[in-house]
Enzyme design. Sequence first.
Site, PDB file in Angstrom:
ATOM      1  N   SER A 215     -58.446   3.382  21.544  1.00  0.00           N
ATOM      2  CA  SER A 215     -57.729   4.575  21.107  1.00  0.00           C
ATOM      3  C   SER A 215     -58.347   5.840  21.711  1.00  0.00           C
ATOM      4  O   SER A 215     -58.493   5.945  22.919  1.00  0.00           O
ATOM      5  CB  SER A 215     -57.721   4.607  19.575  1.00  0.00           C
ATOM      6  OG  SER A 215     -56.812   5.551  19.077  1.00  0.00           O
ATOM      7  N   ASP A 374     -47.232   0.252  19.546  1.00  0.00           N
ATOM      8  CA  ASP A 374     -48.149  -0.544  18.717  1.00  0.00           C
ATOM      9  C   ASP A 374     -48.212  -0.049  17.279  1.00  0.00           C
ATOM     10  O   ASP A 374     -49.128  -0.401  16.539  1.00  0.00           O
ATOM     11  CB  ASP A 374     -49.549  -0.567  19.337  1.00  0.00           C
ATOM     12  CG  ASP A 374     -50.246   0.792  19.339  1.00  0.00           C
ATOM     13  OD1 ASP A 374     -49.706   1.759  18.748  1.00  0.00           O
ATOM     14  OD2 ASP A 374     -51.346   0.900  19.921  1.00  0.00           O
ATOM     15  N   HIS A 408     -51.907  -1.187  16.511  1.00  0.00           N
ATOM     16  CA  HIS A 408     -52.916  -0.289  17.055  1.00  0.00           C
ATOM     17  C   HIS A 408     -54.320  -0.692  16.632  1.00  0.00           C
ATOM     18  O   HIS A 408     -55.249  -0.707  17.451  1.00  0.00           O
ATOM     19  CB  HIS A 408     -52.621   1.146  16.599  1.00  0.00           C
ATOM     20  CG  HIS A 408     -53.471   2.172  17.268  1.00  0.00           C
ATOM     21  ND1 HIS A 408     -53.387   2.442  18.612  1.00  0.00           N
ATOM     22  CD2 HIS A 408     -54.452   2.985  16.784  1.00  0.00           C
ATOM     23  CE1 HIS A 408     -54.250   3.392  18.935  1.00  0.00           C
ATOM     24  NE2 HIS A 408     -54.921   3.732  17.839  1.00  0.00           N
TER      25      HIS A 408
END
Length: 435
Positions: A215, A374, A408
């Site tokens: 991320s 995601d 995610h």
Amino acid sequence: MDALPFLLLLLLSCPPFFLSDGSALPPLHHHAYAAVDLHPIVLLPGNSCSQLDAELTEQYEPSSSAPASCGAGKGKGRWFRLWKNGTALGDPAVAPCYTDQLRVVYDRAAADYRNVAGVRTCVVSFGTTRGFGSDDDPSDPERSHCFKKMTQVLGRIGYREGENLFGAPYDSRYVPAPPGMSAMAFAAFTADLRRLIEHASRKNGGKPVILVTHSKGGLMAVEFLTRSATPWRRRFVKHLVMVSTGAGGIVVPMQSLAASAYAPPGSLARTERSYGTVFAALPSTKVFGDAPLVVTRRRNYSAYDIPEFLAAVGFSGEEVELYRTRALPVNVGFRAPRVPMTAVYGSGVPTPEQLVYWDGDFSKAPEVVYGDGDGSVNLVSVLALNTVVGDDPEQGFFKAVKIVNATHSGIISDEFAMKRVISEILEANRATYDK
């Protein structure tokens, strides 16, 4: 840095993991690993995964929204866990103190963001993975997306904390500024990261390092690499494995920014509006173009209209200008890191791509139009990597790996997704490149 502590990870009894060709990863210490010459890994976690300790000096004065008792410990030289202290943030009696002390202010004289006066902070356990996630609440679901499970699996294939596995936590309230602008927190982090990478390489016989990110950690790594000299990158960085990061921002923050405008004073949501990172993940004009991202009866807001959207959800003119001058140039300036790179991303999960506030009332939850991604990162943002990175003539090796139905956070915690991420890390270890 040579004194970085050693931590032996517990070797858990887990189901087998698999390589990208479908073959199972053998158990730890299996003879098959003798052929894998492991390179050191440095992990960069996602947003909010890095813990912070704080100390209050005599200069600290609680804000008007915080109780006066918040300053009771100032000047005593006592360090305490500020983030993420789940116990304190869940206690109504002390939570306002912690949210007040987490605030960030923009210092016009220094042209930079800083802590509020009287609050000193430091990142916990830099150089190790022990500062990832909340350590006062083992049940905290955020631990799963802060590399906790990933480090356990890496331990099964021969990685050891402090020997060939390292962590680079960072203060996620701060982000890079455009080159030439002051960003002291980012500058300090990159200096520490550079030393850590060099230390990891020396400790492993001069082998270059594999950076593994998740991320926001990917954005931090890319900015670090693009601002590093080419000879240094070639010597010390073997590969970047970037997980769940796109090249053009995401839509999700637009909803949280709208909601936070109506959060009560002293709440964490209000505090987060002060962070330097608050605008960092907003959709890029280069990727989202003029597609309507926020829809109301009176007008639509595309990526080009984000300054007007920020004003509509309560940000001051000065704050909007900070978006224009600091966040936006970094946002649209995403570049290829010019080290061998594998981008791993999830798809097939409903992901907000348009927010409908038909009556224009941002205090209400919007009707959400979902697209692919995601769950957090829009597919269009990760697909942009094919152009931004893949088409860069100086990039060299680039590979994009899609994992269907990976969320995610689940991409580095759910077994089926971690299988593929681990296989890409092993392939990065084996790979040779023309430089």
